[in-house]
Design a protein around this motif. Sequence first.
Motif, PDB file in Angstrom:
ATOM      1  N   CYS A  60       0.838  -1.099   0.085  1.00 57.04           N
ATOM      2  CA  CYS A  60      -0.066   0.108   0.096  1.00 57.04           C
ATOM      3  C   CYS A  60       0.836   1.185   0.039  1.00 57.04           C
ATOM      4  CB  CYS A  60      -0.907  -0.020   1.258  1.00 57.04           C
ATOM      5  SG  CYS A  60      -2.359  -1.231   1.102  1.00 57.04           S
ATOM      6  N   ALA A  61       1.867   1.256   0.966  1.00 59.17           N
ATOM      7  CA  ALA A  61       2.687   2.504   1.006  1.00 59.17           C
ATOM      8  C   ALA A  61       3.689   2.867  -0.197  1.00 59.17           C
ATOM      9  CB  ALA A  61       3.584   2.426   2.259  1.00 59.17           C
ATOM     10  N   VAL A  62       4.079   1.619  -0.614  1.00 56.23           N
ATOM     11  CA  VAL A  62       4.906   1.960  -1.926  1.00 56.23           C
ATOM     12  C   VAL A  62       3.905   2.386  -3.190  1.00 56.23           C
ATOM     13  CG1 VAL A  62       6.457   0.809  -3.616  1.00 56.23           C
ATOM     14  CG2 VAL A  62       6.844   0.806  -1.162  1.00 56.23           C
ATOM     15  N   LEU A  63       2.983   1.698  -3.556  1.00 56.09           N
ATOM     16  CA  LEU A  63       2.039   1.829  -4.597  1.00 56.09           C
ATOM     17  C   LEU A  63       1.229   3.127  -4.595  1.00 56.09           C
ATOM     18  CD1 LEU A  63       0.880  -1.436  -5.702  1.00 56.09           C
ATOM     19  CD2 LEU A  63       2.845  -0.140  -6.724  1.00 56.09           C
ATOM     20  N   GLN A  64       0.883   3.540  -3.512  1.00 54.99           N
ATOM     21  CA  GLN A  64       0.191   4.780  -3.119  1.00 54.99           C
ATOM     22  C   GLN A  64       1.231   6.058  -3.344  1.00 54.99           C
ATOM     23  OE1 GLN A  64      -1.834   4.622   0.739  1.00 54.99           O
ATOM     24  NE2 GLN A  64      -3.587   3.480  -0.076  1.00 54.99           N
ATOM     25  N   GLY A  65       2.520   5.862  -2.793  1.00 56.81           N
ATOM     26  CA  GLY A  65       3.468   6.951  -2.944  1.00 56.81           C
ATOM     27  C   GLY A  65       3.803   7.076  -4.475  1.00 56.81           C
ATOM     28  N   LEU A  66       3.922   5.830  -4.948  1.00 56.97           N
ATOM     29  CA  LEU A  66       4.254   6.130  -6.573  1.00 56.97           C
ATOM     30  C   LEU A  66       2.933   6.766  -7.395  1.00 56.97           C
ATOM     31  CD1 LEU A  66       6.177   5.346  -8.973  1.00 56.97           C
ATOM     32  CD2 LEU A  66       4.709   2.966  -9.104  1.00 56.97           C
ATOM     33  N   ARG A  67       1.968   6.181  -6.834  1.00 51.16           N
ATOM     34  CA  ARG A  67       0.713   6.943  -7.461  1.00 51.16           C
ATOM     35  C   ARG A  67       0.779   8.391  -7.344  1.00 51.16           C
ATOM     36  NH1 ARG A  67      -3.989   6.392  -3.273  1.00 51.16           N
ATOM     37  NH2 ARG A  67      -2.792   8.106  -2.425  1.00 51.16           N
ATOM     38  N   ASP A  68       0.916   8.857  -6.515  1.00 51.99           N
ATOM     39  CA  ASP A  68       0.877  10.443  -6.092  1.00 51.99           C
ATOM     40  C   ASP A  68       1.895  11.130  -6.854  1.00 51.99           C
ATOM     41  OD1 ASP A  68      -1.143  10.083  -4.424  1.00 51.99           O
ATOM     42  OD2 ASP A  68      -0.072  10.153  -2.584  1.00 51.99           O
ATOM     43  N   ARG A  69       2.709  10.257  -7.557  1.00 48.91           N
ATOM     44  CA  ARG A  69       3.826  11.067  -8.459  1.00 48.91           C
ATOM     45  C   ARG A  69       3.814  10.677  -9.933  1.00 48.91           C
ATOM     46  NH1 ARG A  69       4.917  10.474  -3.551  1.00 48.91           N
ATOM     47  NH2 ARG A  69       6.303  12.092  -2.457  1.00 48.91           N
ATOM     48  N   LEU A  70       2.716  10.026 -10.446  1.00 47.62           N
ATOM     49  CA  LEU A  70       2.415   9.798 -11.675  1.00 47.62           C
ATOM     50  C   LEU A  70       1.271  10.769 -12.146  1.00 47.62           C
ATOM     51  CD1 LEU A  70       2.680   5.902 -11.561  1.00 47.62           C
ATOM     52  CD2 LEU A  70       4.200   7.470 -12.265  1.00 47.62           C
ATOM     53  N   PRO A  71       1.271  11.014 -13.634  1.00 47.51           N
ATOM     54  CA  PRO A  71       0.198  11.571 -14.242  1.00 47.51           C
ATOM     55  C   PRO A  71      -1.048  10.457 -14.064  1.00 47.51           C
ATOM     56  CG  PRO A  71       2.206  11.338 -15.784  1.00 47.51           C
ATOM     57  CD  PRO A  71       2.415  10.540 -14.465  1.00 47.51           C
ATOM     58  N   LEU A  72      -2.353  11.459 -14.356  1.00 45.06           N
ATOM     59  CA  LEU A  72      -3.638  10.810 -14.192  1.00 45.06           C
ATOM     60  C   LEU A  72      -3.533   9.493 -14.959  1.00 45.06           C
ATOM     61  CD1 LEU A  72      -6.520  10.617 -13.441  1.00 45.06           C
ATOM     62  CD2 LEU A  72      -7.126  12.134 -15.150  1.00 45.06           C
ATOM     63  N   ALA A  73      -3.300   9.594 -16.362  1.00 47.16           N
ATOM     64  CA  ALA A  73      -3.380   8.509 -17.307  1.00 47.16           C
ATOM     65  C   ALA A  73      -2.694   7.237 -16.777  1.00 47.16           C
ATOM     66  CB  ALA A  73      -2.934   8.922 -18.697  1.00 47.16           C
ATOM     67  N   LEU A  74      -1.366   7.359 -16.199  1.00 45.99           N
ATOM     68  CA  LEU A  74      -0.497   6.237 -15.985  1.00 45.99           C
ATOM     69  C   LEU A  74      -0.897   5.668 -14.838  1.00 45.99           C
ATOM     70  CD1 LEU A  74       3.096   7.476 -16.381  1.00 45.99           C
ATOM     71  CD2 LEU A  74       1.783   5.637 -17.611  1.00 45.99           C
ATOM     72  N   VAL A  75      -1.613   6.415 -13.710  1.00 49.94           N
ATOM     73  CA  VAL A  75      -2.208   6.012 -12.544  1.00 49.94           C
ATOM     74  C   VAL A  75      -3.325   5.084 -12.899  1.00 49.94           C
ATOM     75  CG1 VAL A  75      -3.635   6.365 -10.266  1.00 49.94           C
ATOM     76  CG2 VAL A  75      -1.597   7.878 -10.906  1.00 49.94           C
ATOM     77  N   LEU A  76      -4.153   5.618 -13.850  1.00 54.22           N
ATOM     78  CA  LEU A  76      -5.310   4.714 -14.144  1.00 54.22           C
ATOM     79  C   LEU A  76      -4.688   3.415 -14.924  1.00 54.22           C
ATOM     80  CD1 LEU A  76      -8.036   7.277 -15.360  1.00 54.22           C
ATOM     81  CD2 LEU A  76      -7.748   6.038 -13.230  1.00 54.22           C
TER      82      LEU A  76
END
Length: 166
Positions: A60-76
């Motif tokens: 959770c911690a790593v993927l949420q941290g990564l998520r917060d640094r990626l553009p919207l399209a890449l998060v999706l």
Amino acid sequence: MTEIKAAVRQASMLRRKEEDVMSTGLPVFDTTVQETNEWLRAVETRLPPCSRVEAYGATCAVLQGLRDRLPLALVLGLSAQLPMLMRGFVLEGWRPEEAGGSRDLKTFLDDVEGRLPPGFPRETIAAAQAVLAVAAKRLDPGEVDKIIRHSPGALRTLWPVEAGGR
């Protein structure tokens, strides 16, 4: 003979109770629980002496941290590659309008550390490397390549060398 039948019946009832706990009765839910457990087992294996609960916390911690640094399209794109259950906890609490967290490695690791469970038994960088190594093996290589290319430079060093055609 009656005692044996009773013992067999009791064992059968216990086995059914265990199966009920392990099965939701909905194949789509059973599949996502199974796939999520496979991810967590893989992270747990890379992070001894972590338990499954700690592997969940690290993931959770790593993927949420990564998520917060990626553009919207890449998060999706990333979330679409995850088992349904993981997609939920990766996107939980996400505010796309606040995306674009600090792009340096120290701030990323501080963010991840702040999300890890108290008393986490490994260094934050080890947790990040373990989760990203599992992601590199389980996600589509093209998606991994896109994520790495769009990640801040220092964060790219946390991915395994062979990931994303690096």
